[in-house]
Enzyme design. Structure first.
Site, short mmCIF file in Angstrom:
data_model
loop_
_atom_site.label_atom_id
_atom_site.label_comp_id
_atom_site.label_asym_id
_atom_site.label_seq_id
_atom_site.Cartn_x
_atom_site.Cartn_y
_atom_site.Cartn_z
N SER A 136 0.82 -1.22 0.00
CA SER A 136 0.00 0.00 0.00
C SER A 136 0.85 1.27 0.00
O SER A 136 1.80 1.40 0.77
CB SER A 136 -0.92 0.02 1.22
OG SER A 136 -1.59 1.27 1.27
N ARG A 137 0.45 2.20 -0.84
CA ARG A 137 1.15 3.48 -0.88
C ARG A 137 0.41 4.56 -0.08
O ARG A 137 0.86 5.70 0.00
CB ARG A 137 1.37 3.91 -2.33
CG ARG A 137 2.38 2.96 -2.97
CD ARG A 137 2.83 3.31 -4.33
NE ARG A 137 4.00 2.53 -4.65
CZ ARG A 137 3.98 1.30 -5.20
NH1 ARG A 137 2.84 0.73 -5.47
NH2 ARG A 137 5.10 0.67 -5.48
N SER A 138 -0.69 4.17 0.53
CA SER A 138 -1.46 5.14 1.31
C SER A 138 -0.66 5.74 2.46
O SER A 138 -0.81 6.94 2.74
CB SER A 138 -2.75 4.50 1.83
OG SER A 138 -3.58 4.16 0.75
N LYS A 146 -12.86 -4.94 1.53
CA LYS A 146 -13.77 -3.85 1.13
C LYS A 146 -15.25 -4.20 1.20
O LYS A 146 -16.08 -3.34 1.45
CB LYS A 146 -13.44 -3.39 -0.30
CG LYS A 146 -12.28 -2.41 -0.37
CD LYS A 146 -12.16 -1.85 -1.77
CE LYS A 146 -11.07 -0.82 -1.85
NZ LYS A 146 -11.05 -0.12 -3.15
N ASN A 151 -14.32 1.88 1.27
CA ASN A 151 -12.86 1.99 1.20
C ASN A 151 -12.29 2.87 2.32
O ASN A 151 -11.08 2.96 2.48
CB ASN A 151 -12.39 2.48 -0.17
CG ASN A 151 -12.54 3.98 -0.33
OD1 ASN A 151 -13.40 4.59 0.29
ND2 ASN A 151 -11.71 4.57 -1.16
N ASP A 208 -13.78 6.31 -3.72
CA ASP A 208 -13.15 5.98 -5.00
C ASP A 208 -13.81 6.70 -6.19
O ASP A 208 -13.12 7.19 -7.09
CB ASP A 208 -13.20 4.47 -5.25
CG ASP A 208 -12.17 3.72 -4.41
OD1 ASP A 208 -11.16 4.32 -4.02
OD2 ASP A 208 -12.38 2.52 -4.16
N GLY A 210 -14.47 -3.04 -17.99
CA GLY A 210 -14.40 -3.77 -16.73
C GLY A 210 -15.69 -3.67 -15.95
O GLY A 210 -16.49 -2.73 -16.16
N ALA A 211 -15.92 -4.63 -15.06
CA ALA A 211 -17.16 -4.63 -14.27
C ALA A 211 -16.89 -5.14 -12.85
O ALA A 211 -17.76 -5.72 -12.22
CB ALA A 211 -18.22 -5.49 -14.96
N GLY A 212 -15.67 -4.91 -12.34
CA GLY A 212 -15.32 -5.32 -10.98
C GLY A 212 -15.63 -4.20 -9.99
O GLY A 212 -16.40 -3.27 -10.28
N TYR A 232 -1.62 2.23 -12.39
CA TYR A 232 -0.54 3.23 -12.33
C TYR A 232 0.85 2.60 -12.23
O TYR A 232 1.84 3.29 -12.01
CB TYR A 232 -0.79 4.26 -11.22
CG TYR A 232 -0.99 3.67 -9.85
CD1 TYR A 232 -2.26 3.43 -9.37
CD2 TYR A 232 0.10 3.35 -9.05
CE1 TYR A 232 -2.46 2.89 -8.11
CE2 TYR A 232 -0.08 2.81 -7.79
CZ TYR A 232 -1.36 2.57 -7.33
OH TYR A 232 -1.55 2.03 -6.08
P1 ATR Z 1 -11.33 -4.74 -8.95
O1 ATR Z 1 -12.06 -4.76 -7.64
O2 ATR Z 1 -9.92 -4.24 -8.86
O3 ATR Z 1 -12.09 -4.06 -10.03
P2 ATR Z 1 -12.15 -7.39 -9.77
O4 ATR Z 1 -13.46 -7.22 -9.08
O5 ATR Z 1 -11.43 -8.68 -9.63
O6 ATR Z 1 -11.11 -6.29 -9.33
O7 ATR Z 1 -12.38 -7.06 -11.33
C1 ATR Z 1 -11.38 -7.22 -12.26
C2 ATR Z 1 -11.87 -6.74 -13.62
O8 ATR Z 1 -10.82 -6.95 -14.55
C3 ATR Z 1 -13.08 -7.49 -14.16
O9 ATR Z 1 -13.80 -6.63 -15.01
C4 ATR Z 1 -12.41 -8.61 -14.95
O10 ATR Z 1 -13.21 -9.18 -15.95
P3 ATR Z 1 -14.16 -10.45 -15.62
O11 ATR Z 1 -15.33 -9.89 -14.88
O12 ATR Z 1 -14.50 -11.01 -16.94
O13 ATR Z 1 -13.32 -11.37 -14.78
C5 ATR Z 1 -11.27 -7.85 -15.57
N1 ATR Z 1 -10.17 -8.73 -15.98
C6 ATR Z 1 -9.21 -9.25 -15.19
N2 ATR Z 1 -8.37 -10.03 -15.91
C7 ATR Z 1 -8.83 -9.99 -17.19
C8 ATR Z 1 -8.39 -10.58 -18.42
N3 ATR Z 1 -7.29 -11.37 -18.47
N4 ATR Z 1 -9.09 -10.29 -19.55
C9 ATR Z 1 -10.18 -9.50 -19.50
N5 ATR Z 1 -10.64 -8.92 -18.37
C10 ATR Z 1 -9.98 -9.16 -17.23
#
Ligand code: ATR
Length: 290
Positions: A25-27, A76, A97, A113, A137-139, A231
């Site tokens: 962590s860099r916080s 989290k 967070n 965030d 992305g959708a995480g 980053y």
């Molecule tokens: P965070 O909380 O950091 O967003 P996460 O919830 O694990 O981490 O989400 C990671 C994101 O990166 C997701 O959108 C994931 O896609 P999936 O939902 O399909 O897993 C995406 N991701 C991670 N590795 C990937 C890869 N090799 N190719 C495409 N998408 C990837």
């Protein structure tokens, strides 16, 4: 008998970051810099807490006179159930967070965030609200960013994810914020970029040690702002190719600094600056750990 000195006060932990592991962590760098700069007493410390000890350790922090703490992986979501109240962002995003310890001993969970993301892109010249926002992305990070974008008035948000169902689940949670939020197939992203005024990568792709994010930016307007939450490296391949074709770009370090500003404000009632000094401190640290 030894008397307490000003230096001792500097070392008393008043805030920190909990995670498992936490060494990365860099916080602490950011918050300790701001504590000194603001003339406040105490230090910000990394605290390693294994998942099974979360509740017990959080109770211990409560007894120690902390103003609050940041929460990182893997806590989290789990911390969500341990706080007494949540702000609107944490509730909408489904993750906390930042935790602030209130004077009555209760815990308030925040999520800074999304705000941090918006502050970071708002420091640019580009008007990122003129078209759609394409979010990759959708995480957890994507959830915070979609929330931030919707609250900041993005007219339309399109979410693209490898696992499309996850994108659909995400957008279903953000239908009531006055912004159109849709999930679209990843294979349509390069074509959909034509309407974008903002393109953001919220995945770990492109991070050192992770697979690259391969995108065809041909259709993207040169007026669009391109940003990445990654980053390490500071200039990802996405940012480099966007910059080389003339787009304005913002790197992910700014989001890290800006989300920290809102946490610091919640704990100490002082809004610190995202100054060149604090950024340089982080850049030097990133260089060292290469
Ligand atoms: P965070 O909380 O950091 O967003 P996460 O919830 O694990 O981490 O989400 C990671 C994101 O990166 C997701 O959108 C994931 O896609 P999936 O939902 O399909 O897993 C995406 N991701 C991670 N590795 C990937 C890869 N090799 N190719 C495409 N998408 C990837």
């Amino acid at each position: 008998m030894t008397s307490k000195t000003q230096d001792d006060d500097k070392e008393v932990p008043v805030a920190g970051v909990i995670g498992w592991p936490i060494g990365h962590s860099r916080s602490p760098l950011i918050h300790n810099f701001w504590l000194r700069k603001s003339g406040l007493k105490g230090s910000y410390v990394p605290i390693a807490i294994p998942p099974e000890a979360l509740e017990e350790e959080v109770n211990r922090l409560k007894q120690q006179g902390f103003s609050g703490f940041n929460v990182t992986i893997p806590h989290k979501e789990a911390i969500f159930a341990l706080v007494d109240e949540k702000d609107e962002a944490a509730t909408a995003i489904g993750a906390v967070n930042t935790v602030a310890l209130k004077s009555d001993g209760t815990l308030r969970g925040l999520n800074t965030d999304g705000l941090g993301f918006i502050e970071n892109i708002s420091s640019t010249k580009t008007n990122w609200k003129t078209g759609t926002a394409c979010v990759i992305g959708a995480g957890g990070a994507a959830r915070a960013i979609v929330y931030g974008l919707a609250k900041a008035g993005a007219p339309r948000i399109e979410v693209f994810n490898r696992t499309e169902e996850r994108a659909q689940n995400l957008v279903a949670d953000f239908q009531d914020l006055g912004t159109e939020v849709v999930a679209l197939p990843m294979k349509t992203l390069s074509e959909r970029m034509k309407d974008a005024s903002l393109l953001v990568n919220t995945t770990s792709l492109g991070m050192t040690g992770e697979p690259p994010l391969d995108l065809d930016l041909t259709a993207l307007s040169q007026d669009a702002l391109v940003t990445d939450i990654v980053y390490v490296p500071l200039e990802t391949a996405l940012l480099k190719s966007a910059r080389e074709r003339g787009n304005e770009v913002v790197d992910g370090l700014g989001m890290l600094i800006h989300q920290a500003r809102f946490a610091f404000k919640a704990w100490f009632d002082v809004m610190p600056e995202a100054s060149r000094e604090v950024r340089d401190l982080l850049v030097v640290d990133l260089e060292k750990s290469k």
